[in-house]
Write a protein that holds these residues in place. Structure first.
Motif, PDB file in Angstrom:
ATOM      1  N   VAL A 100       0.889  -1.171   0.000  1.00  0.00           N
ATOM      2  CA  VAL A 100       0.000   0.000   0.000  1.00  0.00           C
ATOM      3  C   VAL A 100       0.920   1.212   0.000  1.00  0.00           C
ATOM      4  O   VAL A 100       1.304   1.738   1.044  1.00  0.00           O
ATOM      5  N   SER A 101       1.277   1.685  -1.195  1.00  0.00           N
ATOM      6  CA  SER A 101       2.374   2.647  -1.341  1.00  0.00           C
ATOM      7  C   SER A 101       1.924   4.056  -1.692  1.00  0.00           C
ATOM      8  O   SER A 101       2.753   4.966  -1.763  1.00  0.00           O
ATOM      9  N   LEU A 102       0.632   4.258  -1.962  1.00  0.00           N
ATOM     10  CA  LEU A 102       0.104   5.567  -2.385  1.00  0.00           C
ATOM     11  C   LEU A 102       0.799   6.072  -3.651  1.00  0.00           C
ATOM     12  O   LEU A 102       0.756   7.270  -3.948  1.00  0.00           O
ATOM     13  N   GLY A 103       1.437   5.181  -4.402  1.00  0.00           N
ATOM     14  CA  GLY A 103       2.146   5.588  -5.607  1.00  0.00           C
ATOM     15  C   GLY A 103       3.410   6.367  -5.339  1.00  0.00           C
ATOM     16  O   GLY A 103       3.928   7.022  -6.234  1.00  0.00           O
ATOM     17  N   ALA A 104       3.944   6.275  -4.125  1.00  0.00           N
ATOM     18  CA  ALA A 104       5.084   7.108  -3.731  1.00  0.00           C
ATOM     19  C   ALA A 104       6.432   6.471  -4.026  1.00  0.00           C
ATOM     20  O   ALA A 104       7.458   7.146  -3.899  1.00  0.00           O
ATOM     21  N   LEU A 105       6.447   5.192  -4.406  1.00  0.00           N
ATOM     22  CA  LEU A 105       7.721   4.496  -4.555  1.00  0.00           C
ATOM     23  C   LEU A 105       8.136   4.302  -6.007  1.00  0.00           C
ATOM     24  O   LEU A 105       9.330   4.281  -6.320  1.00  0.00           O
ATOM     25  N   GLY A 106       7.161   4.134  -6.888  1.00  0.00           N
ATOM     26  CA  GLY A 106       7.469   3.878  -8.283  1.00  0.00           C
ATOM     27  C   GLY A 106       6.295   3.255  -8.996  1.00  0.00           C
ATOM     28  O   GLY A 106       5.188   3.175  -8.454  1.00  0.00           O
ATOM     29  N   ALA A 107       6.531   2.794 -10.211  1.00  0.00           N
ATOM     30  CA  ALA A 107       5.491   2.148 -11.009  1.00  0.00           C
ATOM     31  C   ALA A 107       5.410   0.678 -10.646  1.00  0.00           C
ATOM     32  O   ALA A 107       6.437  -0.009 -10.581  1.00  0.00           O
ATOM     33  N   VAL A 108       4.213   0.176 -10.415  1.00  0.00           N
ATOM     34  CA  VAL A 108       4.022  -1.240 -10.110  1.00  0.00           C
ATOM     35  C   VAL A 108       3.926  -1.997 -11.433  1.00  0.00           C
ATOM     36  O   VAL A 108       2.903  -1.945 -12.117  1.00  0.00           O
ATOM     37  N   VAL A 109       4.982  -2.670 -11.797  1.00  0.00           N
ATOM     38  CA  VAL A 109       5.046  -3.379 -13.076  1.00  0.00           C
ATOM     39  C   VAL A 109       4.250  -4.679 -13.017  1.00  0.00           C
ATOM     40  O   VAL A 109       3.502  -5.011 -13.949  1.00  0.00           O
TER      41      VAL A 109
END
Length: 425
Positions: free
Chosen positions: A157-166
């Motif tokens: 559950v990263s809120l889109g803060a880490l990178g693109a989820v491939v």
């Protein structure tokens, strides 16, 4: 560039570019251009969590991955796929997910990153099914993490803060059948007197109310795995009849929509007709435009121990809520250990509001609701809330750990947007 709106139409993204890469190499090249970036899923968030003035990148045209593990207990899928895309493929393999959200139209990566969930006392959020994840950072580096690895519980559950989820690897199990029943006009006093009995009456249970009345709810939807034997089926039927009687409810005669008076054609089958898991666990069918159309959504999840107090708080504001409300849904989620999951560390009960499309009026009312709810309430990351960022952070014991993880993955803060800044990143 075509300006992108979110699904509800209440937000126009400010992006200067909206590319759709078609390969991992394309994605890496886009990141190599520099500048702010955010990832866009199926656009079902109602706030600016995905917004950016830079590049708004969607992965829906990336090569599709669907790989069942040799042990047949997991499936690896590309992040841009929707749950409605992978569910029939799993069924063809005789496999299933333990849970689905109300809508099968949402992307896997987006749903997981925002802690989206379905319903069930014994079922975790969609993110809790993730056993491995592959990310591409803004620097173009590919990072894979598996359950148990350092940082994994913060990266899901990263809120889109880490990178693109491939891609993601999800737990699966053998396929199963589900039957759905609807009860009408149950007593609120009886529901709250034994909420555990109500939410435990099925695999997935939802209580719907428009709060036009405070003595009875509108409906209870019970989704139940089909029992394996006739004796079990008879026992389930008897228990359901006892529940109907104890709640002063009646069994619905005909199919229903969660919102009173709306044509139920788009809803999954009811009246006890058994069908595959993916055609019953969601409220809505994939082939129909979901829900009621233009709307706003909010949701707050509270620890199970605070559930009755939370419902009573909402009931106390019924006269303020009802004029703006399409429907309120109450459902449950099992605890997990993911740092930013709204059910992290606690079994949770969600109070979900589908509002009429008057965002100004909704935002004016939300502070009253947030003040009335127990201080343990956590807002859904992808829906409209007005709680101060510092207050939201305080409700997540591992927030500082997540902030450190985000700084490690995105030291140049390219994924940080105003939404994340408000939260303190």
């Amino acid at each position: 560039m075509t300006i992108e709106r979110n699904w509800a139409g209440n937000l126009v993204y400010r992006a200067s570019a909206a590319p759709h890469p078609e390969s991992v190499e394309d994605l890496r090249a886009l990141f190599g251009r520099g500048g702010p970036v955010r990832m866009l899923g199926s656009r079902h968030c109602f706030n600016d969590i995905a917004d950016t003035t830079g590049s708004l990148i969607a992965l829906d045209r990336m090569p599709q991955i669907f790989e069942v593990s040799p042990e047949r207990d997991a499936v690896r899928v590309s992040g841009g796929l929707r749950y409605g895309d992978i569910a029939p493929l799993l069924e063809e393999q005789g496999l299933a997910l333990a849970n689905l959200a109300s809508l099968p139209h949402i992307s896997v990566a987006g749903a997981v990153a925002t802690g989206t969930h379905g319903s069930g006392d014994g079922i975790g959020s969609l993110a809790s099914a993730v056993r491995a994840i592959t990310l591409m950072t803004a620097a173009g580096e590919t990072v894979s993490l598996a359950r148990g690895d350092e940082g994994f519980a913060g990266a899901v559950v990263s809120l889109g803060a880490l990178g693109a989820v491939v891609d993601l690897t999800l737990d699966v199990e053998p396929s199963y059948q589900v039957a759905q029943h609807v009860l009408e006009h149950p007593s609120w006093a009886a529901i709250l007197a034994d909420l555990d009995a109500v939410t435990g009456a099925g695999t997935s249970v939802s209580v719907f109310s428009t709060w036009q009345r405070t003595d009875v709810a509108d409906q209870i939807w019970i989704k139940q795995r089909v029992p394996q034997t006739r004796a079990d089926a008879a026992e389930r039927r008897s228990a359901r009849e006892d529940l109907v009687a104890s709640l002063g409810a009646t069994a619905a005669e005909g199919k229903r929509h969660p919102i009173l008076g709306v044509d139920p054609e788009a809803c999954t089958e009811q009246e006890g007709v058994a069908g595959p898991w993916y055609q019953r666990l969601p409220h809505f069918k994939l082939e129909f435009t979901p829900s009621a159309g233009a709307e706003i959504q909010s949701e707050y999840l509270v620890p199970r121990v605070d559930a009755v107090a939370a419902v009573e708080a909402v009931r106390s504001l019924a006269d303020r809520i009802a004029p703006l409300l399409l429907v309120n849904e109450i459902r449950t989620v099992r605890a997990d250990d993911l740092w930013l999951s709204s059910s992290s560390g606690t079994d949770a009960v969600g109070l979900h509001f589908t509002w009429k499309p008057d965002e100004a009026a909704v935002r004016a009312l939300l502070p009253e609701i947030e003040q009335a709810l127990p201080a343990s309430a956590r807002p859904h990351w992808g829906k409209v809330f007005t709680l101060d960022g510092a207050e939201v952070r305080s409700r997540y014991p591992r927030w500082d750990d997540f902030a450190a993880l985000a700084a490690t993955y995105d030291p140049e803060r390219r994924f940080v947007n105003p939404y994340l800044e408000r939260l303190g990143l």
